[in-house]
Design an enzyme around this catalytic site. Structure first.
Site, PDB file in Angstrom:
ATOM      1  N   LYS A 118       0.748  -1.235   0.002  1.00 16.68           N
ATOM      2  CA  LYS A 118      -0.124  -0.134   0.031  1.00 16.68           C
ATOM      3  C   LYS A 118       0.798   1.180   0.128  1.00 16.68           C
ATOM      4  O   LYS A 118       0.458   2.287  -0.722  1.00 16.68           O
ATOM      5  CB  LYS A 118      -1.144   0.051   1.356  1.00 16.68           C
ATOM      6  CG  LYS A 118      -0.442  -0.304   2.349  1.00 16.68           C
ATOM      7  CD  LYS A 118      -1.633   0.008   3.687  1.00 16.68           C
ATOM      8  CE  LYS A 118      -0.888  -0.821   5.096  1.00 16.68           C
ATOM      9  NZ  LYS A 118      -0.584  -2.030   5.200  1.00 16.68           N
ATOM     10  N   THR A 119       2.043   1.180   0.749  1.00 15.94           N
ATOM     11  CA  THR A 119       2.839   2.443   0.782  1.00 15.94           C
ATOM     12  C   THR A 119       3.329   2.792  -0.764  1.00 15.94           C
ATOM     13  O   THR A 119       3.237   3.922  -1.132  1.00 15.94           O
ATOM     14  CB  THR A 119       3.898   2.203   1.680  1.00 15.94           C
ATOM     15  OG1 THR A 119       3.427   2.097   2.772  1.00 15.94           O
ATOM     16  CG2 THR A 119       4.934   3.494   1.412  1.00 15.94           C
ATOM     17  N   GLU A 162      -3.024   6.386   1.998  1.00 19.95           N
ATOM     18  CA  GLU A 162      -2.677   5.247   2.483  1.00 19.95           C
ATOM     19  C   GLU A 162      -3.689   4.769   3.599  1.00 19.95           C
ATOM     20  O   GLU A 162      -3.848   5.553   4.464  1.00 19.95           O
ATOM     21  CB  GLU A 162      -1.179   5.108   2.772  1.00 19.95           C
ATOM     22  CG  GLU A 162      -0.849   3.656   3.300  1.00 19.95           C
ATOM     23  CD  GLU A 162       0.670   3.610   3.429  1.00 19.95           C
ATOM     24  OE1 GLU A 162       0.941   2.451   4.084  1.00 19.95           O
ATOM     25  OE2 GLU A 162       1.275   4.024   2.952  1.00 19.95           O
TER      26      GLU A 162
END
Length: 459
Positions: A118-119, A162
Site C-alpha cells: 500500500k505504501t 494510504e
C-alpha cells in the site's frame, strides 16, 4: 466529534510516526495551526520542525495549550496525561482517521489498502498525479524519494491516502476509489483470525459509494475472493494481475520490466526503476487509478519509469569494500519472500545476508511457521530480538522460536545491533549483499555496518 474551520488548532500525540507526521504536514500546509509531541526525536520530527511546526519531546499536559482538537496515534493509550487533560477541558480527542475522513469529505478521495504494497502503490499514484500536472493532496506511509516528503496539501480535490488496516483506521475513510493490493492475515492483536481480517477489508470496500470504483488485485487469492463478492453485489470492480480476466495485467520480462496489457490488448512495455514483480503489480494498480481520474496511459507509464521509490522499500543504503547494503520495511512473511526474490533476481550469484528484526510479539507468535519458512532465498540469516513497538512481552515468544523452526543451513540469533554489526564485519566479503528487514529500527544495523567497513577500509 468536530467540524473544521479556518485556522483551527490541532495537537498530535505521536507526531513522530509516519502516519501522524504526514497528517501534520497536510494540516499545516492547509492553513491549520499544528503542534505535537512524541517520546523521542526522529527524522520525521526534525522535518516537521524545519517546517515551523512546534514539536515537543516527552509528554506533559501543558503541551495541549490552545489546541481545539487532540489527535492521538493508535499507540497512545486512552489514559495518556495529555489525553486526560484535553478531555477534562472538554476538547475532542480523536484518531487520525477522523481528521483524514473530515478532510476528504466532498473531495475525490482515493484510498489504498492492503497487507502489502500500500505504501508503494500510494506513492506511485501521487507521483503520477504530480507528473501529470495535477495538484493533489496525499498522505503516504513513507518518504517518497525525489519529492523528499510523505505528504502535501494540494489545491485541487484529488485526495490520495494510504489506508492503514491497523486499529481499523481505514474504516474511518469514505473514498470514491478504493484499491486493495493484498489480503494476507496480519495484526493478530486486532484481528484474531484470517476471516476477521478479511471482513475488515470487506467493510472498507463497502464504504465506497455505489457510483465509486474498486481496484483489486486478481493475483492475490483473498483479494480475488473480495472482488468476486463485490461484483455479486453489483459493485464496479477493476481487476489487475498476471493475466485474464484482469483488465490490467502484465507479463514479467525481467525483474523491473513487464509486457503491459489492457483489456487483453498489448499496451507496450512497463519499465520500473525499482525491482520486484510485486512492484509490477503495484504499478498496475496505479495505472488503473490514473486512468480512472483521466490521466493518459503514456503519461502514467512514463512517470512510473522515473518513480524512485520510497524510503525503506528496497532502499540501497550504500556500498563499501564491495559490500552493498539494502534496507526494506518487510516485516511479514509474504513481504520477506517477495523482497528476497527481488534481491536474488537483482544480484544473481552473489551471497545474500539477511538481518531480520521481528516486529511485535503477537505477530511473531501468530506467524511463527510462516516466518521460519520465509528465508529460503537468503544464504545467511541473523535474527535480532523482537521489536516490541506498542506491545509488552507477555506472550513468551522470542526470536529463538523462529530459529528452532527453521531448516535453513546458516541461520542464527544475535543479541543486539552491536553483535550483528560485529559478526557481519568479520564475515562479509566483496560482492556480498546485506539486507536489513523489519518495521522497527533494524536499518541502523546497515548504517553502522557501512561505517565499520569504511573504518576498516581506511586503516
Amino acid at each position: 466529534m468536530f467540524s473544521l474551520r479556518p485556522g483551527m488548532a490541532f495537537h498530535l500525540i505521536g507526531i513522530g510516526g509516519a502516519g501522524l507526521s504526514a497528517l501534520a504536514i497536510v494540516l499545516h500546509e492547509a492553513g491549520y495551526r499544528v503542534s505535537g509531541c512524541d517520546r523521542a526525536s526522529s527524522p520525521f520530527t526534525e522535518a516537521l520542525r524545519a517546517l515551523g511546526i512546534p514539536v515537543h519531546i516527552g509528554h506533559d499536559p501543558a503541551h495541549v495549550g490552545e489546541a481545539e482538537v487532540l489527535v492521538r496515534s493508535s499507540a497512545v493509550p486512552a489514559d495518556h496525561p495529555e489525553v486526560r487533560a484535553a478531555e477534562a477541558q472538554g476538547r475532542p480527542v480523536v484518531k487520525r482517521e477522523a481528521v483524514i475522513g473530515t478532510l476528504m469529505a466532498d473531495r475525490w478521495g482515493i484510498a489504498i489498502a492492503g497487507s502489502h504494497g500500500k505504501t508503494t502503490t500510494t506513492a506511485m499514484i501521487a507521483w503520477i498525479a504530480m507528473a501529470a500536472g495535477r495538484d493533489p493532496t496525499f498522505i503516504v506511509g513513507g518518504l517518497i524519494h525525489g519529492l523528499n516528503r510523505n505528504a502535501r496539501a494540494g489545491r485541487e480535490d484529488l485526495f490520495i491516502v494510504e489506508a492503514d488496516e491497523y486499529d481499523r483506521m481505514f474504516l474511518g475513510l469514505r473514498p470514491r476509489i478504493a484499491v486493495v493490493t493484498t489480503i494476507e492475515h496480519d495484526h493478530p492483536d486486532c484481528y484474531p483470525t484470517p476471516e476477521a481480517f478479511f471482513e475488515a477489508f470487506q467493510a472498507f470496500a463497502e464504504q465506497v459509494p455505489p457510483e465509486g470504483l474498486l481496484v483489486i488485485c486478481h493475483a492475490d487469492p483473498e483479494a480475488r475472493r473480495l472482488a468476486d463478492l463485490l461484483e455479486r453485489q453489483g459493485r464496479r470492480v477493476i481487476r489487475y494481475g498476471w493475466g485474464p480476466p484482469a483488465r490490467w495485467w502484465a507479463r514479467p520480462l525481467a525483474v523491473d520490466r513487464f509486457a503491459l496489457f489492457r483489456e487483453g490488448r498489448e499496451a507496450g512495455v512497463l519499465s520500473l526503476s525499482i525491482p520486484g514483480h510485486h512492484h509490477g503489480l503495484n504499478a498496475l494498480a496505479a495505472l488503473a487509478v490514473a486512468e480512472a481520474v483521466g490521466i493518459p496511459l503514456e503519461t502514467a507509464r512514463e512517470a512510473l519509469s522515473r518513480f524512485p521509490g520510497t524510503a525503506r522499500r528496497f532502499e540501497v543504503k550504500g556500498e563499501v569494500r564491495g559490500v552493498r547494503v539494502i534496507d526494506d520495511y518487510a516485516h511479514h512473511p509474504g513481504e520477506i519472500r517477495a523482497t528476497l526474490q527481488a534481491a536474488r533476481a537483482c544480484y544473481p550469484g552473489r551471497s545474500l545476508w539477511v538481518v531480520f528484526q521481528p516486529h511485535t510479539y503477537s505477530r511473531t507468535r501468530a506467524l511463527l511457521g510462516e516466518f521460519a519458512a520465509a528465508f529460503e532465498d537468503a544464504d545467511h540469516v541473523l535474527l535480532l530480538p523482537i521489536y516490541a513497538a506498542r506491545e509488552t512481552d507477555t506472550l513468551g515468544v522470542r526470536s529463538e522460536d523462529i530459529l528452532q523452526r527453521m531448516s535453513h543451513s546458516d541461520a542464527r540469533c544475535v543479541p543486539d545491533f552491536e553483535a550483528a554489526v560485529d559478526f557481519l564485519r568479520r564475515h562479509v566479503r566483496p560482492g556480498d549483499v546485506v539486507l536489513t528487514l523489519g518495521a522497527g529500527d533494524v536499518y541502523r544495523v546497515g548504517e553502522h555496518l557501512l561505517e565499520a567497513l569504511k573504518v576498516s577500509e581506511e586503516e
